[in-house]
Design a protein around this motif. Structure first.
Motif, PDB file in Angstrom:
ATOM      1  N   VAL A   1      56.443  39.165  19.398  1.00 26.74           N
ATOM      2  CA  VAL A   1      57.183  37.940  19.062  1.00 26.74           C
ATOM      3  C   VAL A   1      57.596  37.939  17.594  1.00 26.74           C
ATOM      4  N   TYR A   2      56.700  38.349  16.712  1.00 32.09           N
ATOM      5  CA  TYR A   2      57.029  38.359  15.286  1.00 32.09           C
ATOM      6  C   TYR A   2      58.094  39.403  14.956  1.00 32.09           C
ATOM      7  N   ALA A   3      58.292  40.387  15.852  1.00 33.49           N
ATOM      8  CA  ALA A   3      59.357  41.377  15.670  1.00 33.49           C
ATOM      9  C   ALA A   3      60.708  40.827  16.126  1.00 33.49           C
ATOM     10  N   GLY A   4      60.700  39.591  16.652  1.00 34.63           N
ATOM     11  CA  GLY A   4      61.950  38.945  17.029  1.00 34.63           C
ATOM     12  C   GLY A   4      62.284  38.994  18.508  1.00 34.63           C
ATOM     13  N   PHE A   5      61.336  39.420  19.315  1.00 36.51           N
ATOM     14  CA  PHE A   5      61.585  39.511  20.753  1.00 36.51           C
ATOM     15  C   PHE A   5      60.937  38.360  21.500  1.00 36.51           C
ATOM     16  N   GLN A   6      61.470  38.067  22.689  1.00 35.44           N
ATOM     17  CA  GLN A   6      60.797  37.156  23.599  1.00 35.44           C
ATOM     18  C   GLN A   6      59.758  37.978  24.351  1.00 35.44           C
ATOM     19  N   LEU A   7      58.604  37.408  24.615  1.00 34.96           N
ATOM     20  CA  LEU A   7      57.524  38.109  25.299  1.00 34.96           C
ATOM     21  C   LEU A   7      57.594  37.858  26.799  1.00 34.96           C
ATOM     22  N   GLN A   8      57.597  38.922  27.584  1.00 39.16           N
ATOM     23  CA  GLN A   8      57.461  38.769  29.026  1.00 39.16           C
ATOM     24  C   GLN A   8      56.143  39.391  29.440  1.00 39.16           C
ATOM     25  N   VAL A   9      55.302  38.584  30.066  1.00 38.34           N
ATOM     26  CA  VAL A   9      54.034  39.052  30.595  1.00 38.34           C
ATOM     27  C   VAL A   9      54.255  39.362  32.069  1.00 38.34           C
ATOM     28  N   ASP A  10      54.185  40.645  32.421  1.00 37.39           N
ATOM     29  CA  ASP A  10      54.353  41.060  33.816  1.00 37.39           C
ATOM     30  C   ASP A  10      52.991  41.075  34.494  1.00 37.39           C
ATOM     31  N   ASP A  11      52.835  40.221  35.475  1.00 39.85           N
ATOM     32  CA  ASP A  11      51.558  40.108  36.175  1.00 39.85           C
ATOM     33  C   ASP A  11      51.755  40.500  37.638  1.00 39.85           C
ATOM     34  N   ALA A  12      51.913  41.798  37.848  1.00 35.87           N
ATOM     35  CA  ALA A  12      52.166  42.292  39.198  1.00 35.87           C
ATOM     36  C   ALA A  12      50.880  42.419  40.018  1.00 35.87           C
ATOM     37  N   TRP A  13      49.735  42.212  39.405  1.00 38.20           N
ATOM     38  CA  TRP A  13      48.497  42.406  40.151  1.00 38.20           C
ATOM     39  C   TRP A  13      47.799  41.119  40.551  1.00 38.20           C
ATOM     40  N   LEU A  14      48.080  40.027  39.901  1.00 43.04           N
ATOM     41  CA  LEU A  14      47.336  38.808  40.205  1.00 43.04           C
ATOM     42  C   LEU A  14      47.396  38.488  41.696  1.00 43.04           C
ATOM     43  N   VAL A  15      48.578  38.324  42.253  1.00 42.14           N
ATOM     44  CA  VAL A  15      48.675  38.005  43.680  1.00 42.14           C
ATOM     45  C   VAL A  15      48.626  39.252  44.549  1.00 42.14           C
ATOM     46  N   ALA A  16      48.945  40.417  43.986  1.00 42.31           N
ATOM     47  CA  ALA A  16      48.857  41.649  44.778  1.00 42.31           C
ATOM     48  C   ALA A  16      47.406  41.980  45.125  1.00 42.31           C
ATOM     49  N   LEU A  17      46.463  41.437  44.389  1.00 39.78           N
ATOM     50  CA  LEU A  17      45.049  41.665  44.688  1.00 39.78           C
ATOM     51  C   LEU A  17      44.564  40.863  45.897  1.00 39.78           C
ATOM     52  N   TRP A  18      45.356  39.920  46.339  1.00 41.31           N
ATOM     53  CA  TRP A  18      44.939  39.070  47.459  1.00 41.31           C
ATOM     54  C   TRP A  18      44.515  39.897  48.675  1.00 41.31           C
ATOM     55  N   ASP A  19      45.350  40.833  49.092  1.00 40.79           N
ATOM     56  CA  ASP A  19      44.995  41.587  50.298  1.00 40.79           C
ATOM     57  C   ASP A  19      43.975  42.690  50.025  1.00 40.79           C
ATOM     58  N   ARG A  20      43.658  42.935  48.759  1.00 43.70           N
ATOM     59  CA  ARG A  20      42.651  43.934  48.429  1.00 43.70           C
ATOM     60  C   ARG A  20      41.266  43.321  48.268  1.00 43.70           C
ATOM     61  N   ILE A  21      41.180  42.174  47.601  1.00 45.53           N
ATOM     62  CA  ILE A  21      39.872  41.540  47.387  1.00 45.53           C
ATOM     63  C   ILE A  21      39.861  40.062  47.759  1.00 45.53           C
ATOM     64  N   GLY A  22      41.022  39.413  47.694  1.00 47.27           N
ATOM     65  CA  GLY A  22      41.071  37.959  47.860  1.00 47.27           C
ATOM     66  C   GLY A  22      40.770  37.467  49.262  1.00 47.27           C
ATOM     67  N   ILE A  23      41.267  38.147  50.264  1.00 46.70           N
ATOM     68  CA  ILE A  23      41.063  37.685  51.644  1.00 46.70           C
ATOM     69  C   ILE A  23      39.574  37.553  51.929  1.00 46.70           C
ATOM     70  N   ASP A  24      38.799  38.556  51.529  1.00 46.74           N
ATOM     71  CA  ASP A  24      37.351  38.499  51.752  1.00 46.74           C
ATOM     72  C   ASP A  24      36.684  37.411  50.917  1.00 46.74           C
ATOM     73  N   MET A  25      37.243  37.104  49.759  1.00 45.00           N
ATOM     74  CA  MET A  25      36.676  36.076  48.888  1.00 45.00           C
ATOM     75  C   MET A  25      36.953  34.674  49.418  1.00 45.00           C
ATOM     76  N   GLY A  26      38.084  34.495  50.054  1.00 44.68           N
ATOM     77  CA  GLY A  26      38.537  33.159  50.443  1.00 44.68           C
ATOM     78  C   GLY A  26      39.419  32.593  49.341  1.00 44.68           C
ATOM     79  N   LEU A  27      40.304  31.678  49.718  1.00 45.61           N
ATOM     80  CA  LEU A  27      41.320  31.186  48.787  1.00 45.61           C
ATOM     81  C   LEU A  27      40.729  30.505  47.563  1.00 45.61           C
ATOM     82  N   GLU A  28      39.794  29.587  47.735  1.00 43.48           N
ATOM     83  CA  GLU A  28      39.268  28.844  46.577  1.00 43.48           C
ATOM     84  C   GLU A  28      38.562  29.763  45.590  1.00 43.48           C
ATOM     85  N   ARG A  29      37.744  30.674  46.085  1.00 43.57           N
ATOM     86  CA  ARG A  29      37.043  31.601  45.197  1.00 43.57           C
ATOM     87  C   ARG A  29      38.030  32.550  44.515  1.00 43.57           C
ATOM     88  N   PHE A  30      39.044  32.988  45.261  1.00 41.38           N
ATOM     89  CA  PHE A  30      40.050  33.869  44.672  1.00 41.38           C
ATOM     90  C   PHE A  30      40.824  33.154  43.566  1.00 41.38           C
TER      91      PHE A  30
END
Length: 189
Positions: free
Chosen positions: A15-44
């Motif tokens: 940001v201080y270099a003059g750019f807008q920051l984009q945070v790419d979060d391709a794993w947050l919801v992609a983890l659902w079928d790997r670990i989240g289903i077994d955890m359940g929605l609230e725990r995930f």
């Protein structure tokens, strides 16, 4: 906490270099079928919120209008039959300290989710960046279809709160290419 602090330094340098920051979060919801289903929605969701709190810690010194948050379900070519619905995670997405929220909205697994904004209120000052052109297929969207996708979101949250985008990036490196470069450019045209 240590990772969030290290990322804070990196994010602030961008940001201080003059750019807008984009945070790419391709794993947050992609983890659902790997670990989240077994955890359940609230725990995930609690699992996800720990990560969002760390991210917000890393973003704490950056003005929201310089931050984009990209949420996606991963770009691998597969059925995505067990993708977590956006409705189940939208509150987590909106908890990120950002002004702009980018997400997949053109691929066939998530295109219907524009309806979510009939019941979810976009917080004031926030902007949606829905994908209106998909990287998942080699089919080139008709301009009218792309316009319809944009209009749906504009009618839900206000045209001033929508920026059209692609679902995800069109990877240029050959080993990550989702579609041929000629198709990429034709889709954008």
């Amino acid at each position: 906490t240590a990772l969030a602090e290290a990322l804070r330094v990196e994010y602030e340098a961008i940001v201080y270099a003059g750019f807008q920051l984009q945070v790419d979060d391709a794993w947050l919801v992609a983890l659902w079928d790997r670990i989240g289903i077994d955890m359940g929605l609230e725990r995930f969701k609690k699992y996800c919120m720990v990560r969002i709190e760390a991210l917000n810690h890393a973003l704490r010194n950056i003005p929201e209008d310089l931050i984009r948050y990209h949420l996606c379900w991963g770009s691998w070519h597969g059925p995505h039959a067990s993708d977590l619905p956006l409705a189940d995670i939208v509150d987590v997405m909106l908890a990120v300290k950002a002004k702009y929220y980018s997400f997949e909205a053109a691929n066939v697994r998530h295109e219907h989710e524009w309806r979510l904004w009939q019941s979810v209120t976009l917080p004031p000052g926030k902007i949606l960046i829905p994908g209106v052109v998909t990287h998942h297929t080699t089919s080139i969207e008709h301009p009218r279809l792309v316009a319809d996708r944009i209009i749906r979101f504009a009618e839900m949250v206000g045209r001033e709160n929508v920026i059209a985008s692609t679902d995800c990036g069109f990877a240029q490196l050959e080993q990550y290419q989702r579609v041929h470069p000629q198709v990429m450019w034709a889709k954008l045209q």
